[in-house]
Scaffold this motif. Structure first.
Motif, PDB file in Angstrom:
ATOM      1  N   SER A 198      42.737 -10.390 -12.689  1.00 31.56           N
ATOM      2  CA  SER A 198      42.104  -8.991 -12.234  1.00 31.56           C
ATOM      3  C   SER A 198      41.296  -7.975 -14.087  1.00 31.56           C
ATOM      4  O   SER A 198      40.603  -7.065 -13.537  1.00 31.56           O
ATOM      5  CB  SER A 198      43.484  -8.158 -12.131  1.00 31.56           C
ATOM      6  OG  SER A 198      43.665  -7.980 -13.079  1.00 31.56           O
ATOM      7  N   LYS A 216      35.445  -4.973 -16.342  1.00 25.80           N
ATOM      8  CA  LYS A 216      36.334  -3.807 -16.284  1.00 25.80           C
ATOM      9  C   LYS A 216      36.288  -2.948 -16.828  1.00 25.80           C
ATOM     10  O   LYS A 216      37.069  -2.274 -17.249  1.00 25.80           O
ATOM     11  CB  LYS A 216      37.274  -4.903 -15.397  1.00 25.80           C
ATOM     12  CG  LYS A 216      38.363  -4.074 -14.792  1.00 25.80           C
ATOM     13  CD  LYS A 216      39.667  -4.502 -13.982  1.00 25.80           C
ATOM     14  CE  LYS A 216      40.368  -3.278 -13.588  1.00 25.80           C
ATOM     15  NZ  LYS A 216      41.345  -4.036 -12.864  1.00 25.80           N
ATOM     16  N   GLU A 225      36.167   0.643 -17.633  1.00 23.67           N
ATOM     17  CA  GLU A 225      37.650   1.704 -17.640  1.00 23.67           C
ATOM     18  C   GLU A 225      37.457   2.231 -19.411  1.00 23.67           C
ATOM     19  O   GLU A 225      37.777   3.301 -19.245  1.00 23.67           O
ATOM     20  CB  GLU A 225      38.698  -0.002 -18.164  1.00 23.67           C
ATOM     21  CG  GLU A 225      39.262   0.062 -17.202  1.00 23.67           C
ATOM     22  CD  GLU A 225      40.447  -1.201 -16.963  1.00 23.67           C
ATOM     23  OE1 GLU A 225      41.069  -1.371 -15.747  1.00 23.67           O
ATOM     24  OE2 GLU A 225      40.591  -1.542 -18.423  1.00 23.67           O
ATOM     25  N   LEU A 247      30.937  -5.610  -9.837  1.00 23.12           N
ATOM     26  CA  LEU A 247      32.374  -5.179  -9.421  1.00 23.12           C
ATOM     27  C   LEU A 247      32.476  -6.049  -8.810  1.00 23.12           C
ATOM     28  O   LEU A 247      34.240  -6.251  -9.042  1.00 23.12           O
ATOM     29  CB  LEU A 247      32.268  -4.028  -9.815  1.00 23.12           C
ATOM     30  CG  LEU A 247      32.226  -3.367 -11.002  1.00 23.12           C
ATOM     31  CD1 LEU A 247      32.686  -1.229 -10.932  1.00 23.12           C
ATOM     32  CD2 LEU A 247      33.671  -3.707 -12.270  1.00 23.12           C
ATOM     33  N   SER A 248      31.953  -6.391  -7.337  1.00 25.72           N
ATOM     34  CA  SER A 248      32.132  -7.106  -6.287  1.00 25.72           C
ATOM     35  C   SER A 248      32.266  -7.958  -6.350  1.00 25.72           C
ATOM     36  O   SER A 248      33.835  -8.915  -6.536  1.00 25.72           O
ATOM     37  CB  SER A 248      30.992  -6.213  -5.010  1.00 25.72           C
ATOM     38  OG  SER A 248      31.481  -6.862  -4.328  1.00 25.72           O
ATOM     39  N   ASP A 298      33.759  -9.529  -9.875  1.00 28.11           N
ATOM     40  CA  ASP A 298      34.603  -9.707  -9.852  1.00 28.11           C
ATOM     41  C   ASP A 298      36.048  -9.481  -9.206  1.00 28.11           C
ATOM     42  O   ASP A 298      36.950  -9.481  -9.248  1.00 28.11           O
ATOM     43  CB  ASP A 298      34.808  -8.593 -10.821  1.00 28.11           C
ATOM     44  CG  ASP A 298      34.055  -9.615 -12.359  1.00 28.11           C
ATOM     45  OD1 ASP A 298      33.499 -10.438 -12.144  1.00 28.11           O
ATOM     46  OD2 ASP A 298      33.464  -8.781 -12.968  1.00 28.11           O
ATOM     47  N   GLY A 299      35.849  -8.465  -6.964  1.00 26.21           N
ATOM     48  CA  GLY A 299      36.595  -8.648  -6.836  1.00 26.21           C
ATOM     49  C   GLY A 299      37.421  -6.995  -6.728  1.00 26.21           C
ATOM     50  O   GLY A 299      38.226  -7.015  -6.511  1.00 26.21           O
ATOM     51  N   SER A 300      36.813  -5.974  -7.360  1.00 26.60           N
ATOM     52  CA  SER A 300      36.944  -5.274  -7.737  1.00 26.60           C
ATOM     53  C   SER A 300      35.755  -3.974  -7.265  1.00 26.60           C
ATOM     54  O   SER A 300      34.581  -4.433  -6.804  1.00 26.60           O
ATOM     55  CB  SER A 300      37.196  -5.225  -9.433  1.00 26.60           C
ATOM     56  OG  SER A 300      37.612  -3.298  -9.321  1.00 26.60           O
ATOM     57  N   SER A 301      36.750  -2.510  -7.646  1.00 28.23           N
ATOM     58  CA  SER A 301      35.304  -1.572  -7.365  1.00 28.23           C
ATOM     59  C   SER A 301      35.229   0.023  -8.376  1.00 28.23           C
ATOM     60  O   SER A 301      36.548  -0.133  -8.468  1.00 28.23           O
ATOM     61  CB  SER A 301      35.442  -1.456  -6.047  1.00 28.23           C
ATOM     62  OG  SER A 301      36.563  -0.549  -5.445  1.00 28.23           O
ATOM     63  N   GLU A 353      38.322   1.852  -6.957  1.00 30.13           N
ATOM     64  CA  GLU A 353      39.525   0.978  -7.436  1.00 30.13           C
ATOM     65  C   GLU A 353      39.968   1.329  -8.598  1.00 30.13           C
ATOM     66  O   GLU A 353      40.936   1.581  -8.987  1.00 30.13           O
ATOM     67  CB  GLU A 353      39.898   0.104  -6.889  1.00 30.13           C
ATOM     68  CG  GLU A 353      39.548  -0.886  -5.754  1.00 30.13           C
ATOM     69  CD  GLU A 353      39.225  -2.056  -5.034  1.00 30.13           C
ATOM     70  OE1 GLU A 353      39.273  -2.937  -6.273  1.00 30.13           O
ATOM     71  OE2 GLU A 353      39.643  -2.466  -4.121  1.00 30.13           O
ATOM     72  N   ILE A 354      38.916   1.343  -9.555  1.00 29.75           N
ATOM     73  CA  ILE A 354      39.592   1.068 -11.171  1.00 29.75           C
ATOM     74  C   ILE A 354      39.587   2.588 -11.811  1.00 29.75           C
ATOM     75  O   ILE A 354      40.191   2.675 -12.883  1.00 29.75           O
ATOM     76  CB  ILE A 354      37.288   0.379 -11.948  1.00 29.75           C
ATOM     77  CG1 ILE A 354      37.868  -1.095 -11.568  1.00 29.75           C
ATOM     78  CG2 ILE A 354      37.938   0.448 -13.206  1.00 29.75           C
ATOM     79  CD1 ILE A 354      36.782  -1.541 -12.457  1.00 29.75           C
ATOM     80  N   GLU A 362      42.791   3.709 -10.426  1.00 29.12           N
ATOM     81  CA  GLU A 362      43.875   2.598 -11.193  1.00 29.12           C
ATOM     82  C   GLU A 362      43.921   3.292 -12.377  1.00 29.12           C
ATOM     83  O   GLU A 362      45.305   4.058 -12.842  1.00 29.12           O
ATOM     84  CB  GLU A 362      43.652   1.539 -11.269  1.00 29.12           C
ATOM     85  CG  GLU A 362      43.728   0.595 -10.444  1.00 29.12           C
ATOM     86  CD  GLU A 362      43.454  -0.925  -9.834  1.00 29.12           C
ATOM     87  OE1 GLU A 362      42.712  -1.069 -11.738  1.00 29.12           O
ATOM     88  OE2 GLU A 362      43.475  -1.768  -9.410  1.00 29.12           O
TER      89      GLU A 362
END
Length: 133
Positions: free
Chosen positions: A28, A33, A37, A69-70, A72-75, A78-79, A82
């Motif tokens: 993750s 990412k 962050e 990001l997509s 990497d399985g994220s958006s 979402e970040i 979180e």
């Protein structure tokens, strides 16, 4: 030196759980990412933690950031969510910080908006979460 009271079964269980946690964490957390962050963290209190601003700070277009990001399985959303949730929990443990200031620190201009987001994350209001701890 061997430990007389060592529990080999418990040791195996702990090692297995730690390896699983590390495997989940490694999947993750990608370098992109982490960069996103870190960029968001600086921009949150100023209300500038927007997709286009973060992309520009990272030297890419918003579309490229979304694509990477997509993959990497994220958006970005979402970040951002979180980070806001994690920071809000951390700030709530400091009883000297008023909830209005916590809302500002995590990027909300209104306490009501922060309260609704916090309720979505936890099912309770920020003041109830603070009272609980």
């Amino acid at each position: 030196m061997p430990l007389l009271s060592a529990d080999p079964y418990l040791h195996q269980l702990c090692v297995k759980n730690c390896e699983e946690a590390l495997a989940r964490r490694q999947k993750s957390v990608t370098p992109l990412k982490v960069k996103v962050e870190n960029t968001i963290a600086v921009l949150l209190p100023h209300g500038q933690a927007r997709h286009d601003v973060v992309a520009a700070k990272l030297g890419m277009s918003p579309r490229t950031l979304s694509r990477r990001l997509s993959s990497d399985g994220s958006s970005f959303a979402e970040i951002l969510d979180e980070m806001r949730s994690a920071l809000a929990h951390r700030y709530l443990s400091d009883r000297a910080l008023p909830i209005s200031q916590i809302a500002w620190l995590v990027g909300y201009t209104e306490v009501g908006t922060f309260t609704r987001a916090f309720q979505r994350w936890t099912g309770m209001s920020p003041s109830a979460a603070r009272a609980r701890h």
